[in-house]
Every structure is written in C-alpha cells, then in structure tokens.
Scaffold this active site. Structure first.
Site, mmCIF file in Angstrom:
data_model
loop_
_atom_site.group_PDB
_atom_site.id
_atom_site.type_symbol
_atom_site.label_atom_id
_atom_site.label_comp_id
_atom_site.label_asym_id
_atom_site.label_seq_id
_atom_site.Cartn_x
_atom_site.Cartn_y
_atom_site.Cartn_z
ATOM 1 N N LYS A 112 -10.200 -17.926 -73.463
ATOM 2 C CA LYS A 112 -11.418 -17.136 -73.632
ATOM 3 C C LYS A 112 -11.658 -16.188 -72.442
ATOM 4 O O LYS A 112 -12.268 -15.148 -72.601
ATOM 5 C CB LYS A 112 -12.640 -18.045 -73.785
ATOM 6 C CG LYS A 112 -12.562 -19.087 -74.899
ATOM 7 C CD LYS A 112 -12.657 -18.472 -76.269
ATOM 8 C CE LYS A 112 -12.970 -19.434 -77.403
ATOM 9 N NZ LYS A 112 -12.116 -20.611 -77.561
HETATM 10 C C1 LIG Z 1 -11.670 -21.166 -78.729
HETATM 11 C C2 LIG Z 1 -10.451 -21.990 -78.629
HETATM 12 C C3 LIG Z 1 -9.538 -22.087 -79.689
HETATM 13 C C4 LIG Z 1 -9.781 -21.410 -81.019
HETATM 14 O O1 LIG Z 1 -9.717 -20.028 -80.939
HETATM 15 P P1 LIG Z 1 -10.308 -19.112 -82.123
HETATM 16 O O2 LIG Z 1 -10.204 -17.724 -81.641
HETATM 17 O O3 LIG Z 1 -11.714 -19.580 -82.318
HETATM 18 O O4 LIG Z 1 -9.472 -19.394 -83.317
HETATM 19 C C5 LIG Z 1 -8.377 -22.806 -79.483
HETATM 20 N N1 LIG Z 1 -8.135 -23.427 -78.316
HETATM 21 C C6 LIG Z 1 -8.996 -23.387 -77.286
HETATM 22 C C7 LIG Z 1 -8.675 -24.117 -76.039
HETATM 23 C C8 LIG Z 1 -10.179 -22.662 -77.410
HETATM 24 O O5 LIG Z 1 -11.024 -22.601 -76.379
#
Ligand SMILES: *Cc1c(COP(=O)(O)O)cnc(C)c1O
Length: 466
Positions: A112
């Site tokens: 993120k």
């Molecule tokens: C947010 C997240 C996901 C999922 O990602 P999306 O874009 O919502 O599909 C997978 N793994 C981790 C560690 C995350 O923080």
C-alpha cells in the site's frame, strides 16, 4: 486525460478532480476515458530507467494539466526516497521461471505504501495549488490504514479518519495506526467486519451534504490515483523479465481487486501479460466468480491473511465496466442487483473472455502455512501469509513454464509474525524503523457498526467545515 464514472451518471472530471473526489457521485468509480498505450519500442526503452524514472513515464499520460513532468518527477522521487531497498520493488527468483516481486520496502511494510506515499504528496500538490483542505476517510482491512496515516500525518491541509474492523487486524497492523498521535489522525475501531467499514465509508460519500460539509476525500483503492501508481511495478517486473519481447504472468493476492486491476491497466497500456492468477483466502468470492460468472457474497471469515478478508471487491466494478464496453448503465444495473440481492451474473460469453485472462485460486489457512514452510525450505525466503496465498495461486493456477510468473509479495513477514512462526519456527523481527512499536502509546475510538454514529464522530472531530 478525462475520467468517467463506471455507472455513467456522474460528471466527467480531470485528474486533479478525480484525485480529490474518490468515489463518483453516482456511486461508481472513476476510470480513464481511454487507455493510453505504449508502443513496443517505448516499453523497451523502459529497461534503462530506475523505478522513479519509470514511474514518471507510466503515470504522465494520466495526470493531465494538474502536474508538469518536472513536478511529477519531484513528487515521485520524494515518494520513493524513503524506501528500504535500492531497487524499490526488487525481484527475487524462487524457481526456474518463478519470481517474487517484493512490494514491502515502504515505511509500513505493505505494498500500500507504493501508492500511498505518492498519493499523500499528490494531495499536497493539488490542495496547495487550490488553497483547499480536505477530510480523508478510509476503511482498512489492516494495511491501507497505516499506509494512509503514514502518508498524511501532520499534513496541514488534511484530516484523516481511518476505520478498521475491531480486533480483526494484527497487533502490528493496529499499532502502526494507533500509535501515530498526530492531531490530524483519527483512528476508529468499528464493531464489525471490513466490509462494514467499507460500507460506512461509502455511506458517507453517498450523502452529498455530508460529503460537501466535510470536504470528503477518499484514499481507498476506489481512488484512481492509487491504481495508477501501482501500474508502475507491473511494467517494472515486465521489462526486467524481457517485455515487450516476451510475455509475462502475474499472481496477485487479492482483496479489493485494486492491485490486480492495476495489472490489467498495464496490459491495456501495452504490457504483454498472458494471464493473472487471482489469489484469495477462504473469502473466495472472486474464485467462485471466475468459475461460474456469478458474484455472490457470503459472510466474511477471519483468516491468517486479514488484509484479504473481504467479500465485496470494490475495484471489480472497474473491470466490469471495461469488459462491458464502457456501458455505465449495464454496470449500474449489475451493481444495483448486487446491492439488493447480494448477487449478480455476467453473460456466458463475457465470462469465457474474462477467463482467458484471469483465473482464481483460493487457499485456506492450512495451505497458506504449508506454502510458507515449503518456500522457506526451497529457497530460504520467508513469506507473509498474503504473499503465500499468491504463491499457492501461482503454482496451482499457472501451467506455462516458459512464461515468467511473477508473484506479488504484498507484505513483510514481520507484519504477521504469529502465522510465520507457526509455519517456519522463525519469528521474523521488525526492521529497525519500527523498533519500539510495542512500547508506544495507542489512541483509538471504538464505535458501533452504525453510519450515523461514525458521521457524528467525524463531524465533531474534523477541523474542516465548509
Ligand atoms: C491490501 C492488501 C492486499 C489486497 O490488495 P487489493 O488491492 O485490495 O486486492 C493483499 N495483501 C496485502 C498485504 C494487503 O495489504
């Protein structure tokens, strides 16, 4: 570049308006009106670029007049300067033609950060230009929240409210949010699931008076700028492994479908992607969809990969819009079925087409732990549970050994130490930047799963009034 809503009824906006708007006023998500496309020789030239320079080239077609190329270069350089690995998004080889792209070298140790560090600076830039302030509200299944808080803390023009499902995020995840005591940061633990949190956020956006009063802005992956900044690392991996002269495949551990949609965008822009394997935990709505063409919600079950404990993948709407030939009325119809009945279906022909590119695979917690142990035994690499779901999906769902398979490692193992220790006997330590996390004071408000209660809280705490 102009942006249209997936439901066809909201005003067409420019990039800077989309950045601040988040959700469209008709309840849809903004997408570019057309896909910018790179020629093969342009993609080939990307091989010579470092990560920030590549990011500028990939994002420039999307930003329009709000940002010059020089400004974008400055924003991007600042966004990735603090990352803990020189390559920003390093690739590690796991098998003959199997690669892990480590997307956890940002300040909060999940992928993120790649979007959020960019977004925070982009907000600053655009708000500064306009002399405006906003209230950011977001829901988190664990990682978005800390990444957003880290990106927006202490920014004068922004108040940030992050909703997380109470007791359903890991201790490290919670503390990464609640130990930030900046005056503009507000943590809310909602007595409900992540989908409840997401519904409350959508509810706030769907109340035009509240939205305008508070100057609401969204940083969830409904915000196009987040998806846009994630497109970069698909190109990064692609050109490292031979694109455009060689196809590539990706396995993506998935919740809201944002990360996968960024990959799909890269493909629309000319990256030769042969397939995406969409990895899920037991919350397998997407796996079932790719099998049947029917999207049907079930109750969310907690798993070892809490950031994917999601049954409503918001960004899937962007794919629906694209496969329906940008027919907003049809998407609006499907989404209203979904809201009313908890289910919708796409036409068999469309499912067929979709399955040529996407397949879904889900693993339960046992399989996830087994995969962490197996990859550790094979390579010495320690995966977090989300990344392990990705590897499991790649291995089960991809059968073309001559096409390089890149699995997106979405979190650092130290974010989920208990699961990793159970699987490997090793308790991964936090990097030095997070030492002392467990000694810091926490601040957080617990609220019921109730839109009105959360709205009242935001109204009372926000420094921003129109
Ligand atoms: C947010 C997240 C996901 C999922 O990602 P999306 O874009 O919502 O599909 C997978 N793994 C981790 C560690 C995350 O923080």
């Amino acid at each position: 570049m102009k942006y249209v809503s997936t439901r066809g009824q909201a005003p067409v906006l420019s990039f800077d308006d989309v950045l601040l708007a988040g959700l469209a006023r008709d309840g849809g998500l903004y997408v570019p009106e057309t896909w910018p496309e790179f020629e093969p020789e342009e993609i080939r030239a990307f091989r010579d670029l470092d990560y920030p320079a590549l990011a500028v080239q990939v994002m420039l077609p999307f930003v329009g007049a709000a940002v010059t190329e020089d400004e974008l270069a400055e924003i991007v350089a600042a966004a990735y300067a603090g990352f803990g690995h020189k390559a920003v998004a390093p690739l590690k080889q796991l098998g003959r033609n199997e690669w892990l792209m480590e997307l956890f070298h940002g300040p909060t140790l999940a992928f993120k950060d790649y979007a959020m560090q960019f977004l925070g600076r982009m907000f600053d830039h655009v708000l500064g230009q306009r002399g405006q302030r906003v209230t950011v509200v977001g829901a988190t299944s664990g990682d978005t929240g800390s990444a957003a808080i880290e990106a927006f803390r202490d920014r004068e023009a922004v108040d940030v409210f992050i909703l997380h499902p109470k007791d359903r995020v890991s201790d490290v995840q919670r503390r990464q949010m609640t130990t930030v005591l900046s005056a503009n940061v507000h943590n809310i633990a909602v007595e409900g699931s992540f989908d409840d949190c997401q519904d409350i956020v959508k509810g706030m956006f769907n109340d035009p008076a509240f939205r305008d009063d508070m100057g609401l802005a969204a940083v969830n992956s409904i915000n196009w700028a987040r998806i846009m900044s994630q497109v970069v690392y698909y190109f990064w991996a692609g050109v490292a492994l031979g694109a455009p002269d060689r196809p590539i495949a990706f396995a993506v551990p998935t919740g809201n479908f944002g990360n996968v949609f960024a990959g799909y965008t890269a493909r629309r822009m000319g990256l030769p992607v042969d397939g995406f394997v969409v990895g899920s935990n037991r919350n397998d709505i997407l796996t079932r969809f790719f099998e049947s063409g029917e999207m049907t919600t079930r109750a969310v079950v907690p798993t070892l990969s809490p950031s994917m404990d999601i049954q409503i993948s918001s960004n899937f709407e962007r794919l629906l819009f694209d496969i329906h030939g940008a027919d907003g009325a049809e998407v609006a119809r499907l989404m209203s079925d979904f809201r009313r009945d908890g289910t919708f279906s796409i036409a068999p022909g469309l499912l067929q087409e979709t399955r040529e590119l996407f397949r879904g695979f889900s693993s339960d917690d046992e399989e996830t732990k087994r995969m962490i142990a197996q990859v550790y035994a094979e390579t010495g690499e320690i995966l977090d549970p989300h990344s392990a779901v990705g590897v499991a999906a790649a291995r089960a769902g991809w059968a073309e050994p001559d096409v390089p398979m890149v699995i997106l490692a979405t979190a650092h193992p130290a974010k989920f130490p208990a699961a990793v220790e159970e699987a490997t006997g090793i308790r991964p330590g936090l990097p030095a930047s997070l030492a002392g996390l467990f000694q810091r004071r926490e601040r957080c408000d617990v609220l019921p799963n109730d839109l009105a209660a959360v709205k009242a809280h935001v109204r009372a705490r926000s420094r921003w009034r129109n």
